[in-house]
Design a protein around this motif. Sequence first.
Motif, PDB file in Angstrom:
ATOM      1  N   ALA A   1      -3.737   7.383   4.175  1.00 49.19           N
ATOM      2  CA  ALA A   1      -4.067   6.193   5.080  1.00 49.19           C
ATOM      3  C   ALA A   1      -3.098   5.019   4.430  1.00 49.19           C
ATOM      4  CB  ALA A   1      -5.342   5.727   5.125  1.00 49.19           C
ATOM      5  N   LEU A   2      -3.245   4.704   3.044  1.00 52.61           N
ATOM      6  CA  LEU A   2      -2.350   3.723   2.487  1.00 52.61           C
ATOM      7  C   LEU A   2      -0.919   3.769   3.135  1.00 52.61           C
ATOM      8  CD1 LEU A   2      -4.878   3.550   0.559  1.00 52.61           C
ATOM      9  CD2 LEU A   2      -3.135   3.225  -1.053  1.00 52.61           C
ATOM     10  N   ARG A   3      -0.362   4.949   3.186  1.00 51.40           N
ATOM     11  CA  ARG A   3       1.220   5.081   3.601  1.00 51.40           C
ATOM     12  C   ARG A   3       1.467   4.909   5.097  1.00 51.40           C
ATOM     13  NH1 ARG A   3       0.842   9.470   0.225  1.00 51.40           N
ATOM     14  NH2 ARG A   3       0.611  11.090   1.802  1.00 51.40           N
ATOM     15  N   ASN A   4       0.260   4.774   5.788  1.00 52.34           N
ATOM     16  CA  ASN A   4       0.138   5.070   7.313  1.00 52.34           C
ATOM     17  C   ASN A   4      -0.638   3.839   7.870  1.00 52.34           C
ATOM     18  OD1 ASN A   4       2.221   7.372   8.064  1.00 52.34           O
ATOM     19  ND2 ASN A   4       0.887   7.978   6.381  1.00 52.34           N
ATOM     20  N   ARG A   5      -0.823   2.619   7.603  1.00 52.72           N
ATOM     21  CA  ARG A   5      -1.535   1.789   7.861  1.00 52.72           C
ATOM     22  C   ARG A   5      -1.393   1.441   9.469  1.00 52.72           C
ATOM     23  NH1 ARG A   5      -4.504  -2.899   6.327  1.00 52.72           N
ATOM     24  NH2 ARG A   5      -4.276  -4.565   7.677  1.00 52.72           N
ATOM     25  N   PRO A   6      -0.220   1.671  10.097  1.00 56.82           N
ATOM     26  CA  PRO A   6      -0.214   1.034  11.296  1.00 56.82           C
ATOM     27  C   PRO A   6      -0.878   2.118  12.237  1.00 56.82           C
ATOM     28  CG  PRO A   6       1.769   0.416  10.387  1.00 56.82           C
ATOM     29  CD  PRO A   6       0.924   1.207   9.411  1.00 56.82           C
ATOM     30  N   VAL A   7      -0.448   3.599  11.618  1.00 55.07           N
ATOM     31  CA  VAL A   7      -0.906   4.794  12.254  1.00 55.07           C
ATOM     32  C   VAL A   7      -2.663   4.748  12.315  1.00 55.07           C
ATOM     33  CG1 VAL A   7      -0.827   7.105  12.579  1.00 55.07           C
ATOM     34  CG2 VAL A   7       0.942   6.170  11.832  1.00 55.07           C
TER      35      VAL A   7
ATOM     36  N   LEU B   1     -11.237  -0.777   3.219  1.00 54.12           N
ATOM     37  CA  LEU B   1     -11.071   0.801   2.797  1.00 54.12           C
ATOM     38  C   LEU B   1      -9.981   1.107   1.905  1.00 54.12           C
ATOM     39  CD1 LEU B   1     -12.049   3.722   3.106  1.00 54.12           C
ATOM     40  CD2 LEU B   1     -10.325   4.066   5.294  1.00 54.12           C
ATOM     41  N   THR B   2      -8.929   0.457   2.174  1.00 56.12           N
ATOM     42  CA  THR B   2      -7.701   0.744   1.536  1.00 56.12           C
ATOM     43  C   THR B   2      -7.329  -0.304   0.551  1.00 56.12           C
ATOM     44  OG1 THR B   2      -6.179  -0.555   3.264  1.00 56.12           O
ATOM     45  CG2 THR B   2      -6.443   1.847   3.221  1.00 56.12           C
ATOM     46  N   ASP B   3      -8.262  -1.041  -0.012  1.00 51.69           N
ATOM     47  CA  ASP B   3      -7.889  -2.338  -1.118  1.00 51.69           C
ATOM     48  C   ASP B   3      -8.087  -1.515  -2.419  1.00 51.69           C
ATOM     49  OD1 ASP B   3      -7.843  -4.571  -2.475  1.00 51.69           O
ATOM     50  OD2 ASP B   3      -9.326  -5.738  -1.596  1.00 51.69           O
TER      51      ASP B   3
ATOM     52  N   ASP C   1       0.693  -1.277   0.154  1.00 54.30           N
ATOM     53  CA  ASP C   1       0.048  -0.124   0.010  1.00 54.30           C
ATOM     54  C   ASP C   1       0.851   1.345   0.005  1.00 54.30           C
ATOM     55  OD1 ASP C   1      -2.074  -1.678   0.024  1.00 54.30           O
ATOM     56  OD2 ASP C   1      -2.956  -1.055   2.222  1.00 54.30           O
ATOM     57  N   ARG C   2       1.926   1.168   0.575  1.00 53.11           N
ATOM     58  CA  ARG C   2       2.838   2.348   0.802  1.00 53.11           C
ATOM     59  C   ARG C   2       3.400   2.514  -0.606  1.00 53.11           C
ATOM     60  NH1 ARG C   2       6.025   5.839   3.549  1.00 53.11           N
ATOM     61  NH2 ARG C   2       4.946   5.219   5.465  1.00 53.11           N
ATOM     62  N   ALA C   3       3.807   1.715  -1.322  1.00 54.61           N
ATOM     63  CA  ALA C   3       4.437   1.790  -2.836  1.00 54.61           C
ATOM     64  C   ALA C   3       3.445   2.211  -3.837  1.00 54.61           C
ATOM     65  CB  ALA C   3       4.950   0.360  -3.171  1.00 54.61           C
ATOM     66  N   TRP C   4       1.988   1.873  -3.523  1.00 51.55           N
ATOM     67  CA  TRP C   4       1.042   2.274  -4.368  1.00 51.55           C
ATOM     68  C   TRP C   4       0.705   3.633  -4.258  1.00 51.55           C
ATOM     69  CZ3 TRP C   4      -3.457   4.700  -4.946  1.00 51.55           C
ATOM     70  CH2 TRP C   4      -4.412   4.463  -5.891  1.00 51.55           C
ATOM     71  N   SER C   5       0.724   3.915  -2.956  1.00 53.63           N
ATOM     72  CA  SER C   5       0.312   5.437  -2.588  1.00 53.63           C
ATOM     73  C   SER C   5       1.369   6.346  -2.969  1.00 53.63           C
ATOM     74  CB  SER C   5      -0.053   5.478  -1.055  1.00 53.63           C
ATOM     75  OG  SER C   5      -0.286   6.897  -0.719  1.00 53.63           O
ATOM     76  N   GLU C   6       2.484   5.962  -2.896  1.00 53.44           N
ATOM     77  CA  GLU C   6       3.589   7.002  -3.192  1.00 53.44           C
ATOM     78  C   GLU C   6       3.690   7.209  -4.717  1.00 53.44           C
ATOM     79  OE1 GLU C   6       7.209   5.219  -1.354  1.00 53.44           O
ATOM     80  OE2 GLU C   6       6.916   6.018   0.355  1.00 53.44           O
ATOM     81  N   ALA C   7       3.214   6.226  -5.393  1.00 50.72           N
ATOM     82  CA  ALA C   7       3.204   6.239  -6.884  1.00 50.72           C
ATOM     83  C   ALA C   7       2.001   7.235  -7.419  1.00 50.72           C
ATOM     84  CB  ALA C   7       3.047   4.996  -7.443  1.00 50.72           C
ATOM     85  N   GLU C   8       1.118   6.916  -6.934  1.00 55.90           N
ATOM     86  CA  GLU C   8      -0.226   7.955  -7.195  1.00 55.90           C
ATOM     87  C   GLU C   8       0.156   9.210  -6.516  1.00 55.90           C
ATOM     88  OE1 GLU C   8      -4.773   7.985  -7.267  1.00 55.90           O
ATOM     89  OE2 GLU C   8      -4.100   7.823  -5.279  1.00 55.90           O
TER      90      GLU C   8
END
Length: 276
Positions: free
Chosen positions: A193-199, A226-228, A150-157
């Motif tokens: 939210a995608l980049r910070n799932r644990p938070v 939510l983040t799928d 999710d972090r990799a996906w979010s950083e690209a977008e």
Amino acid sequence: MPSVKRSGWVVVLALVAGLVVPVPASAAARSPGECAASLDCTAAEIDRMAMAERLEFLRLVQSGPAAALGAPDRWRNIEGVLAFFRDRGLGAPGTWTSHVDAAILEGIERGVALALGRSTDGFGNPGSARWADYLTRLHRGELTVRNVHDRAWSEAEQASTEHGVAVAEQVHGLRPTAVERRFFLFSEFYRWALRNRPVVLDMLLLYGVLLDPLIVLRRVPFVDWLTDVRESAPSRKGSEMAYAYAQLDPVNGAFSTVDLLFAYIPELFDEFQTTR
């Protein structure tokens, strides 16, 4: 300065931003199918597409060239947003929203082309290389851990989105309307939210009882839903809700993550429960 295919193009330079944006001089508009096959339609071309055409284009990219990289469904969440725009008649060509959206789609398209080895040109879109890296890692089986994926996906977008904002504002001189700005906050919150799932999970544990006690108990499957990125329903529902909020400005322009959490999560959780 990023390289751009110059044959048949008029090049618009935005010196302040260091951007190079190719604009077709007189070529006829290409269809979504042609763009998905060639993977070389620019943001300027995509900006001229209606939202229904962009949705078709994205679906064809996924079912076609992206499928060869193991990504036939990795932008379903963006499909949900495009479907919302289509049905509400939002994001007309030439608007701030349209330019930002076009850059997001361009980054995906060029990322697929780069990952497939069909080109080395990212069209000046920083998201292109990010998406290529994401797709390469996905194809290699390196993104099986959810928060890493999710972090990799979010950083690209995020990279493509920020590029789109720069194109809209620094090249075309546009500024978002108050409603566009507040709606954009939701998309920023989603990528955060995608980049910070644990938070996010910790925040739901801390504040969830004030929103709905069930959120605390079901926070993990809720955040999974939510983040799928392979699901269109959360982004579609989120877009509908965020646009309604944006028109009324109930969060009073708040930029706090906690404020956004309290504004958006309860209704999204209700939608989640209807699907489970």
